[in-house]
Design an enzyme around this catalytic site. Structure first.
Site, PDB file in Angstrom:
ATOM      1  N   LYS A  42       0.825  -1.189   0.000  1.00  0.00           N
ATOM      2  CA  LYS A  42       0.000   0.000   0.000  1.00  0.00           C
ATOM      3  C   LYS A  42       0.868   1.252   0.000  1.00  0.00           C
ATOM      4  O   LYS A  42       0.398   2.353  -0.223  1.00  0.00           O
ATOM      5  CB  LYS A  42      -0.874   0.045   1.269  1.00  0.00           C
ATOM      6  CG  LYS A  42      -1.771  -1.145   1.459  1.00  0.00           C
ATOM      7  CD  LYS A  42      -2.417  -1.070   2.850  1.00  0.00           C
ATOM      8  CE  LYS A  42      -2.659  -2.451   3.352  1.00  0.00           C
ATOM      9  NZ  LYS A  42      -3.015  -2.490   4.771  1.00  0.00           N
ATOM     10  N   GLY A  43       2.159   1.062   0.268  1.00  0.00           N
ATOM     11  CA  GLY A  43       3.050   2.208   0.491  1.00  0.00           C
ATOM     12  C   GLY A  43       3.117   3.197  -0.655  1.00  0.00           C
ATOM     13  O   GLY A  43       3.351   4.385  -0.438  1.00  0.00           O
ATOM     14  N   GLU A  98       7.330   2.209  -6.700  1.00  0.00           N
ATOM     15  CA  GLU A  98       7.579   1.740  -5.328  1.00  0.00           C
ATOM     16  C   GLU A  98       7.793   2.931  -4.404  1.00  0.00           C
ATOM     17  O   GLU A  98       8.235   3.997  -4.825  1.00  0.00           O
ATOM     18  CB  GLU A  98       8.816   0.815  -5.379  1.00  0.00           C
ATOM     19  CG  GLU A  98       9.253   0.207  -4.082  1.00  0.00           C
ATOM     20  CD  GLU A  98       8.247  -0.699  -3.394  1.00  0.00           C
ATOM     21  OE1 GLU A  98       7.147  -0.218  -3.092  1.00  0.00           O
ATOM     22  OE2 GLU A  98       8.579  -1.867  -3.114  1.00  0.00           O
ATOM     23  N   ASP A  99       7.478   2.738  -3.135  1.00  0.00           N
ATOM     24  CA  ASP A  99       7.653   3.825  -2.168  1.00  0.00           C
ATOM     25  C   ASP A  99       9.114   3.966  -1.741  1.00  0.00           C
ATOM     26  O   ASP A  99       9.688   5.050  -1.761  1.00  0.00           O
ATOM     27  CB  ASP A  99       6.759   3.608  -0.937  1.00  0.00           C
ATOM     28  CG  ASP A  99       6.871   2.205  -0.329  1.00  0.00           C
ATOM     29  OD1 ASP A  99       7.586   1.346  -0.883  1.00  0.00           O
ATOM     30  OD2 ASP A  99       6.240   1.962   0.721  1.00  0.00           O
ATOM     31  N   ASP A 102      14.838  -0.731   0.106  1.00  0.00           N
ATOM     32  CA  ASP A 102      15.682  -0.941   1.273  1.00  0.00           C
ATOM     33  C   ASP A 102      16.708  -2.023   0.898  1.00  0.00           C
ATOM     34  O   ASP A 102      17.707  -1.734   0.249  1.00  0.00           O
ATOM     35  CB  ASP A 102      14.730  -1.349   2.412  1.00  0.00           C
ATOM     36  CG  ASP A 102      15.392  -1.468   3.753  1.00  0.00           C
ATOM     37  OD1 ASP A 102      16.023  -0.514   4.184  1.00  0.00           O
ATOM     38  OD2 ASP A 102      15.259  -2.535   4.392  1.00  0.00           O
ATOM     39  N   PHE A 151      14.223   4.736  10.065  1.00  0.00           N
ATOM     40  CA  PHE A 151      12.915   4.193   9.709  1.00  0.00           C
ATOM     41  C   PHE A 151      12.037   5.347   9.238  1.00  0.00           C
ATOM     42  O   PHE A 151      11.759   6.288   9.974  1.00  0.00           O
ATOM     43  CB  PHE A 151      12.264   3.413  10.848  1.00  0.00           C
ATOM     44  CG  PHE A 151      11.229   2.478  10.299  1.00  0.00           C
ATOM     45  CD1 PHE A 151      11.596   1.244   9.782  1.00  0.00           C
ATOM     46  CD2 PHE A 151       9.896   2.859  10.214  1.00  0.00           C
ATOM     47  CE1 PHE A 151      10.654   0.399   9.196  1.00  0.00           C
ATOM     48  CE2 PHE A 151       8.951   2.023   9.626  1.00  0.00           C
ATOM     49  CZ  PHE A 151       9.335   0.794   9.129  1.00  0.00           C
ATOM     50  N   ASP A 158       4.330   3.392   5.951  1.00  0.00           N
ATOM     51  CA  ASP A 158       3.824   3.114   7.300  1.00  0.00           C
ATOM     52  C   ASP A 158       4.870   2.562   8.252  1.00  0.00           C
ATOM     53  O   ASP A 158       5.922   2.057   7.842  1.00  0.00           O
ATOM     54  CB  ASP A 158       2.705   2.081   7.222  1.00  0.00           C
ATOM     55  CG  ASP A 158       3.252   0.658   6.932  1.00  0.00           C
ATOM     56  OD1 ASP A 158       4.039   0.513   5.968  1.00  0.00           O
ATOM     57  OD2 ASP A 158       2.916  -0.283   7.677  1.00  0.00           O
ATOM     58  N   ARG A 164       0.669   6.523   7.475  1.00  0.00           N
ATOM     59  CA  ARG A 164       0.569   6.644   6.014  1.00  0.00           C
ATOM     60  C   ARG A 164      -0.057   7.975   5.617  1.00  0.00           C
ATOM     61  O   ARG A 164       0.191   8.474   4.527  1.00  0.00           O
ATOM     62  CB  ARG A 164      -0.317   5.527   5.439  1.00  0.00           C
ATOM     63  CG  ARG A 164       0.262   4.128   5.552  1.00  0.00           C
ATOM     64  CD  ARG A 164      -0.569   3.175   4.700  1.00  0.00           C
ATOM     65  NE  ARG A 164      -0.374   1.780   5.038  1.00  0.00           N
ATOM     66  CZ  ARG A 164       0.622   1.016   4.573  1.00  0.00           C
ATOM     67  NH1 ARG A 164       1.506   1.524   3.757  1.00  0.00           N
ATOM     68  NH2 ARG A 164       0.706  -0.252   4.931  1.00  0.00           N
TER      69      ARG A 164
HETATM   70  P1  IMP Z   1      13.102  -4.295   0.508  1.00  0.00           P
HETATM   71  O1  IMP Z   1      12.511  -5.522  -0.094  1.00  0.00           O
HETATM   72  O2  IMP Z   1      13.972  -4.596   1.701  1.00  0.00           O
HETATM   73  O3  IMP Z   1      13.785  -3.391  -0.478  1.00  0.00           O
HETATM   74  O4  IMP Z   1      11.926  -3.489   1.174  1.00  0.00           O
HETATM   75  C1  IMP Z   1      11.019  -2.861   0.443  1.00  0.00           C
HETATM   76  C2  IMP Z   1       9.750  -2.568   1.220  1.00  0.00           C
HETATM   77  O5  IMP Z   1       9.946  -2.524   2.651  1.00  0.00           O
HETATM   78  C3  IMP Z   1       9.288  -1.189   0.848  1.00  0.00           C
HETATM   79  O6  IMP Z   1       8.438  -1.245  -0.259  1.00  0.00           O
HETATM   80  C4  IMP Z   1       8.575  -0.732   2.090  1.00  0.00           C
HETATM   81  O7  IMP Z   1       7.227  -1.136   2.015  1.00  0.00           O
HETATM   82  C5  IMP Z   1       9.269  -1.427   3.220  1.00  0.00           C
HETATM   83  N1  IMP Z   1      10.254  -0.531   3.867  1.00  0.00           N
HETATM   84  C6  IMP Z   1      11.593  -0.484   3.695  1.00  0.00           C
HETATM   85  N2  IMP Z   1      12.166   0.487   4.420  1.00  0.00           N
HETATM   86  C7  IMP Z   1      11.158   1.090   5.076  1.00  0.00           C
HETATM   87  C8  IMP Z   1      11.092   2.228   5.980  1.00  0.00           C
HETATM   88  O8  IMP Z   1      12.094   2.878   6.346  1.00  0.00           O
HETATM   89  N3  IMP Z   1       9.851   2.557   6.427  1.00  0.00           N
HETATM   90  C9  IMP Z   1       8.724   1.879   6.057  1.00  0.00           C
HETATM   91  N4  IMP Z   1       8.736   0.840   5.214  1.00  0.00           N
HETATM   92  C10 IMP Z   1       9.936   0.459   4.724  1.00  0.00           C
HETATM   93 MG    MG Z   2       6.474  -1.039  -0.476  1.00  0.00          MG
END
Ligand code: IMP
Ligand code: MG
Length: 179
Positions: A42-43, A98-99, A102, A151, A158, A164
């Site tokens: 939902k991000g 994508e939001d 990470d 974070f 969220d 959000r």
């Molecule tokens: P990844 O697969 O580790 O790259 O993570 C991607 C997803 O984790 C993102 O689409 C976010 O939904 C969530 N995420 C990563 N970092 C954060 C953060 O700092 N705050 C909130 N959600 C996060």
């Molecule tokens: Mg996301």
């Protein structure tokens, strides 16, 4: 809610002008293509809806929901599809919206998933990039802002489903997610 924010990183105005700039670049680069925006729920809802308004060429929009986090602040490394696309992506030029990136696990998975289903091209637009935490190397075509290893919440993003609705993007106080 505002009390839980350590620092505002990007105001509503700053976000709006960045999204406009990204929309202009995408409109130019995809003018002869069959653009399908795929928002990752939902991000990315606010980013996807603001980005759409700033794209001036014909495009389609769809959404996927994936889960890799649960309610923790660390990625589990396992990606699950909770909601798939509504239509075939055969021949389409997919832009994943994508939001925040990470570890890169989620996008690495989605890139492979779309490439294996007959898309003409697959690219990524992320509003935020937390490159310090990358574990999987992926090419990201459009990046809004680099963010520190904090974070992040707000503008669709969220912590445990909250924050959000903040119109800006900020870093959450550590005591909020460590208590
Ligand atoms: P990844 O697969 O580790 O790259 O993570 C991607 C997803 O984790 C993102 O689409 C976010 O939904 C969530 N995420 C990563 N970092 C954060 C953060 O700092 N705050 C909130 N959600 C996060
Ligand atoms: Mg996301």
């Amino acid at each position: 809610m505002r009390n839980d924010i350590k620092e505002v990183l990007f105001s509503e105005e700053v976000i709006n002008s960045k999204v406009k700039e990204l929309g202009e670049r995408i409109s130019e680069n995809y003018k002869d293509k069959q653009l399908l925006l795929v928002g990752v729920l939902k991000g990315s809802v606010l980013f996807t809806s603001d980005l759409m308004k700033n794209i001036t060429i014909p495009c389609e929009v769809d959404f996927m929901a994936v889960s890799s986090y649960g309610n923790a602040t660390e990625s589990s490394g396992v990606v699950r599809i909770l909601k798939d696309l509504d239509y075939s992506i055969e021949g389409k030029d997919i832009l994943i919206v994508e939001d925040i990136i990470d570890s890169g696990t989620t996008l690495d998975y989605l890139l492979k998933y779309f490439k294996g289903r007959g898309a003409n091209s697959v690219a990524i637009a992320t509003l935020l990039n937390k490159s310090a935490r990358r574990k999987v190397n992926i090419d990201v075509d459009y990046i809004g802002f680099e963010v520190p290893d904090e974070f992040i919440v707000g503008y669709g993003i969220d912590y445990a489903e909250k924050y959000r609705n903040l119109p800006f993007i900020g870093a959450l106080k550590r005591e909020v997610y460590e208590k």
